[in-house]
Design an enzyme around this catalytic site. Structure first.
Site, PDB file in Angstrom:
ATOM      1  N   GLU A  55       7.879  -9.098   7.987  1.00  0.00           N
ATOM      2  CA  GLU A  55       7.356  -8.299   9.096  1.00  0.00           C
ATOM      3  C   GLU A  55       8.078  -8.730  10.381  1.00  0.00           C
ATOM      4  O   GLU A  55       8.212  -9.921  10.638  1.00  0.00           O
ATOM      5  CB  GLU A  55       5.855  -8.511   9.285  1.00  0.00           C
ATOM      6  CG  GLU A  55       5.305  -7.522  10.301  1.00  0.00           C
ATOM      7  CD  GLU A  55       3.787  -7.609  10.500  1.00  0.00           C
ATOM      8  OE1 GLU A  55       3.194  -6.609  10.875  1.00  0.00           O
ATOM      9  OE2 GLU A  55       3.218  -8.691  10.274  1.00  0.00           O
ATOM     10  N   GLY A 102       2.446 -17.761  13.351  1.00  0.00           N
ATOM     11  CA  GLY A 102       1.389 -18.668  12.894  1.00  0.00           C
ATOM     12  C   GLY A 102       1.192 -18.526  11.405  1.00  0.00           C
ATOM     13  O   GLY A 102       1.084 -19.498  10.663  1.00  0.00           O
ATOM     14  N   ALA A 103       1.159 -17.266  10.931  1.00  0.00           N
ATOM     15  CA  ALA A 103       0.970 -16.988   9.507  1.00  0.00           C
ATOM     16  C   ALA A 103       1.365 -15.540   9.260  1.00  0.00           C
ATOM     17  O   ALA A 103       1.571 -14.776  10.202  1.00  0.00           O
ATOM     18  CB  ALA A 103      -0.490 -17.213   9.111  1.00  0.00           C
ATOM     19  N   MET A 104       1.480 -15.167   7.980  1.00  0.00           N
ATOM     20  CA  MET A 104       1.861 -13.795   7.626  1.00  0.00           C
ATOM     21  C   MET A 104       1.064 -13.354   6.414  1.00  0.00           C
ATOM     22  O   MET A 104       1.014 -14.043   5.398  1.00  0.00           O
ATOM     23  CB  MET A 104       3.382 -13.751   7.322  1.00  0.00           C
ATOM     24  CG  MET A 104       3.883 -12.412   6.832  1.00  0.00           C
ATOM     25  SD  MET A 104       3.640 -11.117   8.065  1.00  0.00           S
ATOM     26  CE  MET A 104       3.393  -9.706   6.980  1.00  0.00           C
ATOM     27  N   GLU A 105       0.480 -12.152   6.522  1.00  0.00           N
ATOM     28  CA  GLU A 105      -0.519 -11.680   5.565  1.00  0.00           C
ATOM     29  C   GLU A 105       0.026 -11.048   4.294  1.00  0.00           C
ATOM     30  O   GLU A 105      -0.656 -10.239   3.669  1.00  0.00           O
ATOM     31  CB  GLU A 105      -1.431 -10.664   6.259  1.00  0.00           C
ATOM     32  CG  GLU A 105      -0.756  -9.335   6.627  1.00  0.00           C
ATOM     33  CD  GLU A 105      -0.200  -9.255   8.034  1.00  0.00           C
ATOM     34  OE1 GLU A 105      -0.004  -8.134   8.531  1.00  0.00           O
ATOM     35  OE2 GLU A 105       0.039 -10.311   8.644  1.00  0.00           O
ATOM     36  N   ASN A 106       1.258 -11.395   3.856  1.00  0.00           N
ATOM     37  CA  ASN A 106       1.813 -10.778   2.640  1.00  0.00           C
ATOM     38  C   ASN A 106       0.719 -10.635   1.580  1.00  0.00           C
ATOM     39  O   ASN A 106      -0.040 -11.576   1.340  1.00  0.00           O
ATOM     40  CB  ASN A 106       2.932 -11.651   2.059  1.00  0.00           C
ATOM     41  CG  ASN A 106       3.870 -12.164   3.116  1.00  0.00           C
ATOM     42  OD1 ASN A 106       4.502 -11.393   3.815  1.00  0.00           O
ATOM     43  ND2 ASN A 106       3.922 -13.483   3.270  1.00  0.00           N
ATOM     44  N   GLU A 108      -5.868 -13.652   8.441  1.00  0.00           N
ATOM     45  CA  GLU A 108      -4.905 -13.163   7.445  1.00  0.00           C
ATOM     46  C   GLU A 108      -5.614 -12.478   6.271  1.00  0.00           C
ATOM     47  O   GLU A 108      -5.111 -11.505   5.710  1.00  0.00           O
ATOM     48  CB  GLU A 108      -4.024 -14.309   6.917  1.00  0.00           C
ATOM     49  CG  GLU A 108      -3.218 -15.042   7.994  1.00  0.00           C
ATOM     50  CD  GLU A 108      -2.427 -14.131   8.918  1.00  0.00           C
ATOM     51  OE1 GLU A 108      -1.947 -13.073   8.468  1.00  0.00           O
ATOM     52  OE2 GLU A 108      -2.287 -14.468  10.111  1.00  0.00           O
ATOM     53  N   HIS A 130      -6.571  -8.921   6.841  1.00  0.00           N
ATOM     54  CA  HIS A 130      -5.423  -8.021   6.650  1.00  0.00           C
ATOM     55  C   HIS A 130      -5.264  -7.556   5.200  1.00  0.00           C
ATOM     56  O   HIS A 130      -4.599  -6.551   4.952  1.00  0.00           O
ATOM     57  CB  HIS A 130      -4.121  -8.738   7.036  1.00  0.00           C
ATOM     58  CG  HIS A 130      -3.810  -8.747   8.499  1.00  0.00           C
ATOM     59  ND1 HIS A 130      -3.813  -7.608   9.275  1.00  0.00           N
ATOM     60  CD2 HIS A 130      -3.437  -9.760   9.327  1.00  0.00           C
ATOM     61  CE1 HIS A 130      -3.466  -7.929  10.514  1.00  0.00           C
ATOM     62  NE2 HIS A 130      -3.235  -9.221  10.572  1.00  0.00           N
ATOM     63  N   GLU A 142      -3.708  -5.575  13.908  1.00  0.00           N
ATOM     64  CA  GLU A 142      -3.938  -6.846  14.594  1.00  0.00           C
ATOM     65  C   GLU A 142      -5.242  -6.880  15.382  1.00  0.00           C
ATOM     66  O   GLU A 142      -5.899  -7.904  15.453  1.00  0.00           O
ATOM     67  CB  GLU A 142      -2.748  -7.182  15.498  1.00  0.00           C
ATOM     68  CG  GLU A 142      -1.424  -7.343  14.744  1.00  0.00           C
ATOM     69  CD  GLU A 142      -1.476  -8.366  13.606  1.00  0.00           C
ATOM     70  OE1 GLU A 142      -2.444  -9.158  13.534  1.00  0.00           O
ATOM     71  OE2 GLU A 142      -0.552  -8.379  12.775  1.00  0.00           O
TER      72      GLU A 142
END
Length: 889
Positions: free
Chosen positions: A146, A281-285, A318, A321, A340
């Site tokens: 992303e 910070g983080a990624m919601e894959n 996350e 999401h 978001e």
């Protein structure tokens, strides 16, 4: 096949809609010696009736193509080899030209062979370095797609509406672990016995930006949710116990979301993994959420309350999401806020379910809401729904508007609709649009159907225009049993600059929520016009009333002096709830800054808070003390008078709270003590008793870094700052040495955030040089810059001069990494000034040295500076410029 809705998509740069991907088979073979990978992508495509020409155009970036060919599915005949391959570097596309026209209404199987780079920019398919349990440096690989970096790993239709099914195959060294969005389908050892090939199950239909895979050495902890989903937290080898807190948050919040949305989590498993180098910070894959180590791993013996809360809310954000964003995705980046903003609301909802005594909704008002109002009062702000033509522009709107104002608007809708209609509307929205794409209006429609209220009409003013209103009480009539208030609304700008005739006409549909000593009024009145009148019942003739009860609406309120006087009773007796007590102060501060309230009345209002002991209210007080200090420090005489007052206020809290934790302390008490010691490090570091106690605790810590009683994590950075400010080269070396000795990133961050507070200007420069030496990870290099810049008035110049002199080196270091890193460096070195001259100098610098991806952040930083310069001039004309005013307090 995708269709185009004409007006909204006009101007958008999209791939031709005549070819659509249905399914991708992705094969990757990374080379950890040469930092490259070999890729084979096979895509099933459908062509529309009006497809024309010989070309297939896709997104691709930094890939080297060897060949491409397609066959017609179910058809006879040869494969069609691409005769030319055209790469457009600016548009980040690749076009495969074939010898004959593409067949219409057909399904094609396109196979592409290529190679790519395992870059070190924390974007696309990239490498990170870590130290294994034997102390050796190792390389791992992971992904961050992303917004627009799936195209760095495989050629694709890299647009959120182009959803497809993905099957991932990874060929990796036999001794490494590898995982992806879905569980393994097969695992086979290849000839020679050194490599294995892992294939993962097909994903559901989803967007390219959510595909993910990781390869490296990991330990893990796992647990099953009550609803039967297996959750794993992957940690660096030897540190599996640090994943337990996040695992507990994840299993509980996944069940809570299942029940809340009325739709079970859609995948068979959920993995969460800590990545050693990570830009965000983080990624919601979907099914494989990636995190910075400090946002996921908790050392059970060392972690501060602050860090626990942070890990909990990042996990709950996350996981929200997984529904809002992954199952139902925005059609285009202009509705990023749908992802978001909702997740920013939900992270607090779920954290509140898990930890009710954390007062997350009160904290929301001094956290998310304050951040939203700060940014949205600037002319360089933007609407929540921001028009985006080139997808690249989305990088600039991952900001406090999309997250914090978005979340605040969702909180307002919940207050207006009530939880029942709010929740049932969301459930229907999820069911109707599962595995599809939506726009903001789809969500409004779902809530209109569940509540029977005109949500679209109410909400347009909040999401389609930028800014928010100031509600001013222009008339009041107090009676024994009620009060009648006349209200007016206008657009609020932080510097109070005059509005044009057109701007004066801006209106919002404002839900008016009020509270008195008896609690919050049940009925909501909507203020749709420029003015309104409300009558509020009172139980006694000297009763008080507060507008915007619970801070559910993102507005500022200007009360009359009589209302403020009456509220004094509510503040001192604490019958006015904490979020409202804090808001009175933060609204007053914003009004003073905008020239709409006398500075003297703010300072007098502050004196009502002498006995304040609520962490929530102190968040507001600390913001104001910090804001006033940043501005007044530019005027030495006024700055000294203000520091004396601030010191008195902070020492008042110090005598109440003290250094030592108590067995009766709750989460908020611990946070308050941590904040108090932070304020000591700013306003009272040279107080003899404070300096001696900090020094004593630091000495004990030096003897044993594991001594959590003498120096708990909640106060570590602040004690480091006090010791550095009062010390010299020896203390500097001692604090810096801990960076190399600390056992995890959370501990190293204490050093990064404090080292710049050394009193020696030469050492401050050494800190800045350290940031670009390569010793600090790219993800963290800006923290010490900020610690220098915020350490004193003189240090601002040191940091900005360093940035100018080393701009080329910084730019080369960040390269093509996430734009947020350059934003952070610019603010860390160039923020905080209070003069028009400095703003002009910085503006000229960036004109001569453009950074297009950070242009919005630069505009906002400059506007903040000019607002502060105007504020300082206003304070210098007030009584605050006279010593007599301060001695009268």
């Amino acid at each position: 096949i995708r269709t185009m809705a004409s007006s909204k998509t006009a101007g958008r740069v999209l791939l031709p809609p005549t070819i659509s991907p249905v399914r991708y088979d992705l094969k990757f073979t990374p080379d950890f010696e040469n930092f490259t990978f070999a890729g084979v992508t096979t895509i099933e495509l459908t062509t529309s009736a009006d497809v024309s020409g010989n070309d297939i155009k896709m997104h691709a970036k930094e890939l080297c193509f060897a060949s491409a060919s397609y066959v017609v599915k179910g058809g006879e005949g040869e494969g069609n080899e691409a005769e030319e391959i055209r790469v457009n570097l600016k548009a980040t596309t690749v076009t495969f030209g074939f010898g004959s026209s593409l067949p219409a209404n057909a399904t094609l199987i396109l196979t592409i062979q290529y190679t790519g780079f395992l870059n070190n920019q924390m974007a696309g398919f990239y490498r990170s370095s870590y130290t294994d349990i034997h102390g050796e440096s190792k390389i791992m690989a992971s992904t961050q797609f992303e917004s627009l970096d799936a195209r760095r790993a495989f050629p694709c239709w890299d647009e959120p509406a182009c959803k497809a099914i993905f099957r991932v195959t990874l060929t990796v060294p036999k001794d490494l672990d590898a995982f992806s969005n879905m569980p393994e389908l097969s695992n086979k050892t290849l000839a020679g016995g050194k490599k294995k090939e892992l294939t993962f199950l097909d994903t559901p239909v989803m967007s390219t930006y959510l595909v993910a895979f990781c390869i490296g050495e990991f330990d893990y902890v796992q647990a099953q949710t009550s609803h039967g989903v297996m959750v794993r937290v992957y940690t660096p080898p030897g540190k599996s116990e640090t994943g337990l807190f996040a695992l507990d948050c994840a299993t509980k919040s996944l069940d809570a979301y299942d029940d809340f949305f009325g739709i079970p989590y859609p995948l068979p498993k959920l993995d969460m993994v800590a990545i050693p180098e990570f830009a965000a910070g983080a990624m919601e894959n979907w099914g494989l959420v990636t995190y910075r180590e400090v946002e996921l791993l908790i050392d059970p013996t060392k972690a501060s309350s602050n860090q626990k809360q942070r890990v909990c809310t990042v996990v709950t954000h996350e996981l929200a999401h997984q529904w809002f964003g992954n199952l139902v995705t925005m059609t285009w980046w202009d509705d990023l806020w749908l992802n978001e903003g909702f997740a920013s609301w939900a992270e607090n909802w779920a954290a509140d379910v898990l930890f009710p005594n954390w007062s997350m909704w009160d904290q929301f008002t001094t956290g998310h809401l304050s951040a939203a109002l700060r940014l949205d009062a600037l002319k360089s702000s933007h609407p929540i729904q921001v028009p985006i033509n080139h997808a690249e522009e989305v990088e600039e709107v991952f900001d406090a508007i999309s997250y914090c104002k978005g979340g605040s608007v969702v909180k307002m809708i919940r207050a207006v609709l009530g939880m029942k209609a709010f929740q049932s509307g969301l459930g229907e929205y999820m069911k109707k649009h599962a595995y599809g794409n939506t726009e903001t209006t789809d969500l409004w429609q779902a809530w209109e159907e569940s509540s029977g209220m005109p949500v679209q009409e109410m909400m347009a003013s909040w999401t389609e225009q930028m800014g928010f209103p100031l509600v001013t009480v222009t008339g009041e009539k107090w009676e024994d049993d009620k009060v009648t208030l006349t209200l007016e609304q206008e657009w609020f700008l932080s510097d109070g600059s005059p509005l044009s005739a057109e701007d004066k006409e801006k209106k919002w549909c404002i839900p008016l929520l009020t509270c008195t000593a008896e609690g919050t009024q049940q009925d909501i009145i909507f203020m749709r016009e420029k003015s309104a009148t409300v009558t509020i019942p009172l139980s006694s003739k000297d009763g008080w009333v507060k507008l915007n009860a619970g801070q559910d609406v993102p507005i500022r309120v200007k009360l009359t002096s009589k209302m403020i006087e009456r509220l004094g009773l509510g503040i001192q007796s604490k019958t006015l709830p904490p979020a409202d007590r804090a808001a009175l102060l933060t609204d007053s501060y914003a009004l003073v800054k905008a020239g709409k309230m006398e500075p003297e009345s703010l300072i007098k209002l502050l004196s009502n808070y002498i006995d304040e002991d609520s962490y929530i209210v102190w968040c507001g007080i600390a913001d104001i003390l910090g804001g006033l200090d940043a501005v007044m420090s530019d005027d030495p005489a006024m700055g000294k008078n203000f520091k004396d007052l601030a010191r008195k206020i902070v020492l008042g809290l110090y005598t109440k709270v003290g250094w030592e934790g108590k067995s009766t302390d709750g989460h908020l008490d611990t946070l308050l003590r941590g904040m108090m010691i932070g304020l000591l490090s700013v306003f009272c570091y040279d107080d003899d008793a404070v300096a001696a106690e900090a020094s004593r605790r630091f000495a004990l810590f030096q003897q044993n870094h594991e001594d959590m009683k003498s120096l708990p994590s909640d106060m570590r950075s602040s004690v480091f700052k006090i010791v550095l400010k009062n010390g010299g080269a020896q203390e500097y070396q001692e604090v810096k040495a801990y960076f190399g000795q600390a056992s995890d990133n959370a501990e190293r961050k204490h050093v990064l955030g404090s080292l710049g507070h050394t009193s020696d200007p030469n050492l401050k420069l050494s800190v800045l040089e350290w940031t670009i030496s390569g010793e600090i990870k790219l993800q963290d290099f800006f923290y010490p810059m900020g610690s220098v810049r915020s350490s004193s008035r003189e240090a601002r110049d040191i940091a900005w001069t360093f940035f100018k002199n080393n701009f080329k080196a910084i730019k080369a270091m960040i390269g093509n990494a996430n734009a947020s890193l350059m934003d952070a460096a610019i603010v860390s070195c160039g923020g905080g000034f209070c003069s028009d001259e400095k703003a002009n100098e910085i503006e000229e610098f960036f004109k001569a040295n453009p950074v297009p991806r950070s242009s919005r952040k630069i505009q906002q930083t400059l506007e903040g500076m000019r607002t502060n310069a105007k504020f300082l001039a206003l304070l210098q004309k007030s009584d605050l410029a006279n010593d007599a005013f301060w001695s009268s307090l």
